[in-house]
Scaffold this motif. Structure first.
Motif, short mmCIF file in Angstrom:
data_model
loop_
_atom_site.label_atom_id
_atom_site.label_comp_id
_atom_site.label_asym_id
_atom_site.label_seq_id
_atom_site.Cartn_x
_atom_site.Cartn_y
_atom_site.Cartn_z
N LYS A 3 -12.46 -1.71 6.73
CA LYS A 3 -11.61 -2.70 6.04
C LYS A 3 -10.41 -3.00 6.92
CE LYS A 3 -10.57 -1.17 1.76
NZ LYS A 3 -10.56 -0.60 0.44
N THR A 4 -9.96 -4.24 6.86
CA THR A 4 -8.70 -4.61 7.51
C THR A 4 -7.79 -5.15 6.43
OG1 THR A 4 -9.78 -5.13 9.60
CG2 THR A 4 -7.59 -6.06 9.26
N GLU A 5 -6.57 -4.64 6.42
CA GLU A 5 -5.63 -5.02 5.38
C GLU A 5 -4.25 -5.25 5.96
OE1 GLU A 5 -4.13 -3.36 1.07
OE2 GLU A 5 -5.81 -2.40 2.08
N GLU A 6 -3.57 -6.23 5.40
CA GLU A 6 -2.17 -6.48 5.77
C GLU A 6 -1.27 -5.82 4.73
OE1 GLU A 6 -0.23 -10.30 7.47
OE2 GLU A 6 -0.03 -10.44 5.29
N LEU A 27 -2.60 8.10 14.57
CA LEU A 27 -2.87 9.54 14.49
C LEU A 27 -3.68 9.91 13.24
CD1 LEU A 27 0.61 10.98 15.58
CD2 LEU A 27 -1.48 10.82 16.96
N LEU A 28 -3.67 9.02 12.25
CA LEU A 28 -4.41 9.29 11.01
C LEU A 28 -5.91 9.09 11.26
CD1 LEU A 28 -2.20 7.49 8.33
CD2 LEU A 28 -2.30 9.94 8.83
N GLU A 29 -6.70 10.05 10.82
CA GLU A 29 -8.14 9.94 10.99
C GLU A 29 -8.68 8.82 10.11
OE1 GLU A 29 -11.96 12.88 10.71
OE2 GLU A 29 -10.00 13.71 11.25
N GLY A 30 -9.51 7.97 10.69
CA GLY A 30 -10.10 6.86 9.94
C GLY A 30 -9.50 5.51 10.29
N ILE A 31 -8.37 5.52 11.00
CA ILE A 31 -7.74 4.26 11.39
C ILE A 31 -8.21 3.90 12.80
CG2 ILE A 31 -5.56 3.12 11.95
CD1 ILE A 31 -4.31 4.54 9.62
N SER A 32 -8.75 2.69 12.94
CA SER A 32 -9.28 2.28 14.24
C SER A 32 -8.39 1.27 14.96
CB SER A 32 -10.69 1.72 14.09
OG SER A 32 -10.68 0.60 13.24
N ASN A 33 -7.54 0.57 14.21
CA ASN A 33 -6.65 -0.40 14.86
C ASN A 33 -5.41 -0.63 14.00
OD1 ASN A 33 -6.04 -2.26 17.01
ND2 ASN A 33 -6.43 -3.90 15.54
N VAL A 34 -4.28 -0.81 14.68
CA VAL A 34 -3.02 -1.11 14.01
C VAL A 34 -2.34 -2.23 14.80
CG1 VAL A 34 -0.74 -0.27 13.32
CG2 VAL A 34 -2.71 1.26 13.20
N ALA A 35 -1.97 -3.30 14.11
CA ALA A 35 -1.20 -4.38 14.73
C ALA A 35 0.01 -4.63 13.85
CB ALA A 35 -2.05 -5.65 14.84
#
Length: 91
Positions: A3-6, A27-35
């Motif tokens: 899922k991608t969420e703003e 650093l959180l497991e399960g996060i693949s991208n942060v913008a």
């Protein structure tokens, strides 16, 4: 399922803040991208197998509460600290 969420947050001031947010959320497991979009006060997170509340709690702990939450002085001070750490880490 990915899922991608703003998430709209409070206290986002600069690219130093953005750097800290990105580094800490990755650093959180399960996060693949942060913008991070400083202009929009928005964090776009792509994640899987992690609860959204874990993400917002991490943002809150850094001093960047979701914009719907009460933004008290303590959190503002925390965000200034995260901002300065991000600026130092960018150099």
């Amino acid at each position: 399922m990915m899922k991608t969420e703003e998430i709209i947050i409070a206290n986002l001031k600069c690219n130093g803040c953005a750097s800290t947010i990105k580094k800490e959320l990755m650093l959180l497991e399960g996060i693949s991208n942060v913008a991070v979009d400083v202009e929009k006060n928005a964090v776009n997170v792509t994640y899987e197998n992690i609860d959204r509340s874990n993400i917002t709690q991490k943002l809150y702990s850094l001093g960047y509460p979701e914009a719907t939450e009460k933004n008290g002085l303590l959190l503002q001070l925390k965000s200034y600290g995260s901002c300065m750490i991000g600026k130092v880490n960018n150099f």
